[in-house]
Motif scaffolding. Structure first.
Motif, mmCIF file in Angstrom:
data_model
loop_
_atom_site.group_PDB
_atom_site.id
_atom_site.type_symbol
_atom_site.label_atom_id
_atom_site.label_comp_id
_atom_site.label_asym_id
_atom_site.label_seq_id
_atom_site.Cartn_x
_atom_site.Cartn_y
_atom_site.Cartn_z
ATOM 1 N N TYR A 274 0.859 -1.183 0.000
ATOM 2 C CA TYR A 274 0.000 0.000 0.000
ATOM 3 C C TYR A 274 0.897 1.236 0.000
ATOM 4 O O TYR A 274 1.897 1.297 0.719
ATOM 5 C CB TYR A 274 -0.904 0.021 1.235
ATOM 6 C CG TYR A 274 -1.993 -1.027 1.218
ATOM 7 C CD1 TYR A 274 -3.240 -0.746 0.677
ATOM 8 C CD2 TYR A 274 -1.769 -2.297 1.741
ATOM 9 C CE1 TYR A 274 -4.250 -1.706 0.661
ATOM 10 C CE2 TYR A 274 -2.769 -3.264 1.734
ATOM 11 C CZ TYR A 274 -3.999 -2.957 1.189
ATOM 12 O OH TYR A 274 -5.002 -3.916 1.166
ATOM 13 N N GLU A 275 0.532 2.197 -0.809
ATOM 14 C CA GLU A 275 1.331 3.427 -0.922
ATOM 15 C C GLU A 275 0.592 4.574 -0.233
ATOM 16 O O GLU A 275 -0.589 4.819 -0.494
ATOM 17 C CB GLU A 275 1.558 3.773 -2.396
ATOM 18 C CG GLU A 275 2.588 4.848 -2.621
ATOM 19 C CD GLU A 275 4.008 4.354 -2.387
ATOM 20 O OE1 GLU A 275 4.884 5.215 -2.243
ATOM 21 O OE2 GLU A 275 4.236 3.127 -2.346
ATOM 22 N N LYS A 277 0.193 8.723 0.879
ATOM 23 C CA LYS A 277 0.170 9.915 0.039
ATOM 24 C C LYS A 277 1.503 10.656 0.004
ATOM 25 O O LYS A 277 1.828 11.290 -0.997
ATOM 26 C CB LYS A 277 -0.949 10.849 0.492
ATOM 27 C CG LYS A 277 -2.336 10.297 0.173
ATOM 28 C CD LYS A 277 -3.427 11.320 0.402
ATOM 29 C CE LYS A 277 -4.780 10.766 -0.056
ATOM 30 N NZ LYS A 277 -5.875 11.745 0.130
ATOM 31 N N SER A 335 -2.549 4.842 -3.064
ATOM 32 C CA SER A 335 -2.905 3.769 -3.988
ATOM 33 C C SER A 335 -3.315 2.525 -3.219
ATOM 34 O O SER A 335 -2.839 2.273 -2.111
ATOM 35 C CB SER A 335 -1.729 3.435 -4.925
ATOM 36 O OG SER A 335 -0.638 2.899 -4.187
ATOM 37 N N ASN A 336 -4.210 1.764 -3.838
ATOM 38 C CA ASN A 336 -4.689 0.506 -3.279
ATOM 39 C C ASN A 336 -4.382 -0.596 -4.277
ATOM 40 O O ASN A 336 -4.969 -0.633 -5.363
ATOM 41 C CB ASN A 336 -6.196 0.585 -3.024
ATOM 42 C CG ASN A 336 -6.797 -0.760 -2.660
ATOM 43 O OD1 ASN A 336 -6.102 -1.649 -2.173
ATOM 44 N ND2 ASN A 336 -8.096 -0.913 -2.901
ATOM 45 N N GLU A 339 -7.425 -2.449 -5.767
ATOM 46 C CA GLU A 339 -8.523 -1.683 -6.337
ATOM 47 C C GLU A 339 -9.177 -2.470 -7.479
ATOM 48 O O GLU A 339 -8.495 -3.005 -8.367
ATOM 49 C CB GLU A 339 -8.013 -0.340 -6.869
ATOM 50 C CG GLU A 339 -9.118 0.561 -7.371
ATOM 51 C CD GLU A 339 -8.603 1.931 -7.748
ATOM 52 O OE1 GLU A 339 -9.426 2.772 -8.156
ATOM 53 O OE2 GLU A 339 -7.375 2.168 -7.648
#
Length: 403
Positions: A274-275, A277, A335-336, A339
């Motif tokens: 997982y990124e 912000k 980002s997921n 998704e």
């Protein structure tokens, strides 16, 4: 995920003082008979004095590197959310870092006393503090802290100093103000007696309140056990401030990963990251500049990396929400990896040591701003089933899988 940040109390105190800059009973754009109280002006000056002196004293009483003038060797790389300028400033020569640390001490420990040395030195204090805050805005991502600290510094300037900023043609706002001042000086428009009395009572009450609430703050500044970013009353309108009493020498990061594999320990399990912000994650992502905005979760992840997940239970709550592809939590991330797919079956966190790559070096040539080394697991692989008892014991609702 609640946590107090120093700039939040500072915002409360600045806003409270700002109330007394306003006229008592008019909404006119250019009200008459509303001279700014000296007590309010000195209230703002007392605020900037405490902010800077508190920050300087907590450094001298804290980390040895501030006394050795070596803290800036580490600060750019290990600050909560480094910006792009920090990448290059970190590689400055050692003597530049020594000069930066010494300059920091001068601005925080000596310059505040310029407020007491007459008009010219007070103006110089305001100029130096604003320049210092601009440098901090460029070199760090300290939310709106530095922008907010500029506000009380403006109280160091008088009309004669700031007059050049406003046009002075006929009919201009500046011309109207000057005309009103001339009329008041000649007694052409005497201030209503009732308004004068009320204003003085309000200002006097404010002065007494600020003086009384300042007693524990002054005692804290003089104490060898000084605390920073604290309030001594529930009003939070006269607080104690400070920043970076200690500087971490190595940067560690918590990297959260998920996998769709039914077996978390399987050798072929693919773990996807997982990124966030702004906090460091992907090695090829350039450090971001977000000030004056505040990505609160990114800051909390920085604090968590310095300790264990047992000391930050909210991380397990975060893991549970990620296992459900919770849209509210995912909106806080950049980002997921899942998704448009089913939620991950397992989520874990890994602990890494991060360092800036060297500009022009091998890693930088490959587009990497960071290099990292795995230190080990931060918390083990967890599934929603594993967390049922944990959530129930803390009266947290177990999230339902989405997507």
């Amino acid at each position: 995920m609640a946590a107090d940040f120093g700039w939040e109390s500072q915002l409360l105190e600045t806003g409270f003082l700002g109330i007394f800059l306003c006229p008592l009973w008019t909404l006119s754009r250019l009200p008459r008979h509303t001279p700014t109280s000296r007590i309010v002006i000195w209230g703002f000056r007392w605020l900037i004095f405490r902010i800077m002196l508190g920050a300087g004293l907590i450094k001298l009483r804290g980390d040895q590197c501030w006394r050795d003038l070596t803290c800036m060797d580490y600060h750019y790389e290990t600050q909560p959310v480094p910006g792009p300028a920090a990448y290059y400033l970190h590689r400055s020569p050692w003597w530049v870092h020594r000069a930066e640390t010494l300059g920091n001490h001068l601005v925080e420990l000596a310059v505040p006393f310029f407020l007491l040395l007459g008009r010219r030195m007070c103006v110089l204090h305001g100029v130096l503090q604003i320049l210092f805050q601009v440098i901090l805005i460029i070199s760090g991502n300290l939310s709106f802290l530095n922008w907010l600290t500029i506000v009380p510094s403006i109280a160091c300037f008088d009309d004669a100093t700031l007059g050049f900023l406003f046009p002075s043609g006929p009919g201009s706002l500046k011309a109207r103000v000057l005309e009103m001042q001339r009329e008041d000086a000649q007694g052409a428009q005497p201030m209503p007696r009732y308004g004068c009395v009320v204003r003085r009572l309000v200002d006097l009450s404010l002065g007494v309140l600020l003086a009384g609430l300042s007693v524990p703050v002054v005692l804290n500044l003089l104490s060898s056990r000084q605390v920073m970013n604290s309030a001594f009353t529930s009003l939070r309108i006269v607080n104690t401030y400070g920043a970076f009493g200690s500087v971490t020498k190595e940067r560690t990061e918590v990297v959260i990963q998920g996998t769709a594999s039914p077996n978390a320990s399987a050798p072929d399990a693919v773990w996807e990251e997982y990124e966030f912000k702004c906090k460091p994650g992907a090695l090829t992502r350039r450090p971001c500049l977000i000030s004056p905005y505040h990505h609160r979760l990114d800051w909390l992840m920085w604090f968590a990396a310095l300790q264990t997940y047992e000391q930050h239970e909210w991380l397990i709550h975060l893991a549970g929400r990620l296992l459900a592809n919770d849209a509210e939590i995912l909106s806080l991330l950049a980002s997921n990896p899942f998704e448009g797919r089913a939620p991950p079956r397992w989520v874990r966190a890994e602990h890494y040591k991060y360092k800036f790559s060297r500009p022009g070096g091998e890693h930088a040539a490959r587009g990497r701003w960071w290099i990292r080394k795995r230190l080990g697991p931060y918390f083990p692989a967890l599934s929603l089933g594993d967390l049922r008892g944990y959530f129930k014991a803390r009266h947290w609702p177990l999230p339902e899988p989405q997507g």
